[in-house]
Scaffold this motif. Structure first.
Motif, short mmCIF file in Angstrom:
data_model
loop_
_atom_site.label_atom_id
_atom_site.label_comp_id
_atom_site.label_asym_id
_atom_site.label_seq_id
_atom_site.Cartn_x
_atom_site.Cartn_y
_atom_site.Cartn_z
N SER A 199 -5.36 25.20 -23.94
CA SER A 199 -4.40 24.34 -24.63
C SER A 199 -3.04 25.01 -24.81
O SER A 199 -2.02 24.34 -24.92
N ASN A 232 2.98 32.29 -19.75
CA ASN A 232 3.89 31.15 -19.92
C ASN A 232 5.32 31.51 -19.51
O ASN A 232 6.01 30.72 -18.88
N LYS A 292 1.08 26.66 -20.48
CA LYS A 292 1.98 25.58 -20.04
C LYS A 292 2.12 25.61 -18.52
O LYS A 292 3.09 26.11 -17.98
N CYS A 293 1.10 25.08 -17.87
CA CYS A 293 1.11 25.09 -16.41
C CYS A 293 0.51 23.79 -15.93
O CYS A 293 -0.43 23.26 -16.55
N LYS A 294 1.00 23.27 -14.80
CA LYS A 294 0.49 22.01 -14.28
C LYS A 294 -0.97 22.17 -13.82
O LYS A 294 -1.82 21.34 -14.10
N HIS A 309 6.13 24.92 -9.92
CA HIS A 309 4.96 24.45 -10.66
C HIS A 309 3.89 23.81 -9.80
O HIS A 309 2.73 23.78 -10.17
N THR A 342 7.51 30.07 -15.80
CA THR A 342 8.64 29.13 -15.93
C THR A 342 9.55 29.18 -14.71
O THR A 342 10.12 28.17 -14.32
#
Ligand code: TXA
Ligand code: MG
Length: 344
Positions: A277, A256, A280-282, A264, A260
């Protein structure tokens, strides 16, 4: 070239049978499903037909092909000796995803074996593969059905992407059940050696032989590889793969943070369901549950090829337990990542 496409069911049709047999007899190329990955097949006894495989795949001439058989008479004709260890393994695992290396007979052309004095033989269990060999009445040489260096094809659409217009016939067998190539085992030596791990694991082989065997597939850089295929980059998507090894929470945290600062649109994470879940990635490719290595194995090459479809440039993934089928999964992942692994 116009490629004819048939489904596995259409292989029962008399005209299709005739077409398949004719193409193979004339030295043409037929892509067919197996239980592991799709193969690109030609007459294994015809050096010219075999050389077409190398040409179409862009395969280095020093990387030998696996010869597929459908009965043990073929095995006898192609080899000089079938020792006791080989007999036990044949009894236990054929037909199935285990390729054995034997001393070759003069019947096997040097084009197939890249001038080695050994030959790789596999007796597949997939009904379509077996029917094809029966129709041909000769053994069929078949490497994985992909352009050299790309991930092996485990879906019909991936076969088409690489080989439509380059081969005579493609047989659509849907998604490959296992999804990783067969285990390659050298049985010419006193202690057999695994050259490529697969779904027939070291432990399964050892329990049949009742003694331990060697695994040569773990060596990263090999000066004189026993299996020529070991030295080539494999399974690589166009994007760069970074393999992160560590505890689940650490790995998620690391990935994650790392993504950043990246674009993306061009970054993806390939991971087990249990990670999804929290990532945090497209673009996330869910390989399936970490508890189900068969599912992970069957989705791995699809994941790698999907990265190219999406135009992904950086791919993060995590390591899997390096035991049983996990050994084959890690072997393919490490190769795909060019051994680019971050240990947390
Ligand atoms: O599951 C499979 O094995 C699939 C399906 C189509 O049967 N085939 C496959 O073939 O994966 P290929 O060509 O992609 O991989 C064959 C591997 C290569 O690593 C090659 O170097 C090795 O087997 N090999 C072939 N003949 C050999 C020999 N005589 N000695 C050592 N290694 C050999
Ligand atoms: Mg291959």
């Amino acid at each position: 070239m116009k490629t004819s496409i048939y489904t596995v069911d259409q292989m029962q049709n008399q005209l299709v049978k005739k077409h398949l047999a004719k193409i193979l007899k004339e030295g043409g190329l037929v892509v067919f499903p197996t239980e592991t990955v799709y193969g690109i097949g030609a007459n294994a006894l015809d050096p010219l037909a075999a050389s077409k495989i190398y040409e179409v795949k862009g395969r280095p001439a020093d990387n030998p092909l696996i010869v597929h058989i459908d009965n043990l008479h073929m095995l006898k004709a192609l080899t000089l000796e079938i020792n006791l260890q080989a007999r036990k393994l044949i009894q236990a695992f054929w037909p199935g995803p285990l390729t054995l290396i034997f001393k070759k007979s003069d019947l096997v052309p040097n084009t197939i074996t890249a001038n080695l004095d050994t030959v790789a033989i596999r007796f597949p269990s997939h009904p379509a593969a077996r029917q094809l060999i029966k129709l041909a009445k000769f053994p069929i040489a078949a490497p994985s059905a992909n352009i050299s260096g790309r991930p092996s094809s485990t879906l019909f659409k991936h076969v088409k992407e690489d080989l439509d217009g380059l081969v005579d016939i493609i047989i659509d067998g849907g998604k490959s059940t296992i999804g990783l190539e067969s285990t390659v085992l050298d049985v010419t030596t006193e202690v057999p050696t695994i050259l490529r791990p697969g779904s027939i694991t070291k432990r399964m082989i050892e329990s049949v032989l009742e003694h331990s065997i060697t695994d040569a597939s773990k060596t990263e850089v090999i000066d004189a590889p026993k299996s020529p295929g070991m030295k080539y980059t494999h399974y690589a998507p166009k994007g760069k793969i970074i393999l992160v090894d560590g505890l689940k929470e650490e790995v998620i945290d690391y990935i994650n943070k790392a993504i950043t600062i990246l674009d993306h649109e061009k970054t993806a994470v390939i991971c087990a369901k249990e990670y999804v879940s929290a990532i945090k990635c497209k673009h996330i490719f869910d390989l399936g549950s970490i508890e189900d290595s068969e599912e992970i194995a069957s989705n791995l090459f699809i994941a790698l090829r999907t990265m190219d479809e999406l135009g992904i440039e950086q791919i993060y993934t995590h390591s899997f337990k390096d035991e049983q089928l996990g050994q084959a999964i890690m072997n393919r992942l490490l190769k795909a990542a060019g051994y680019n692994i971050i240990r947390l």
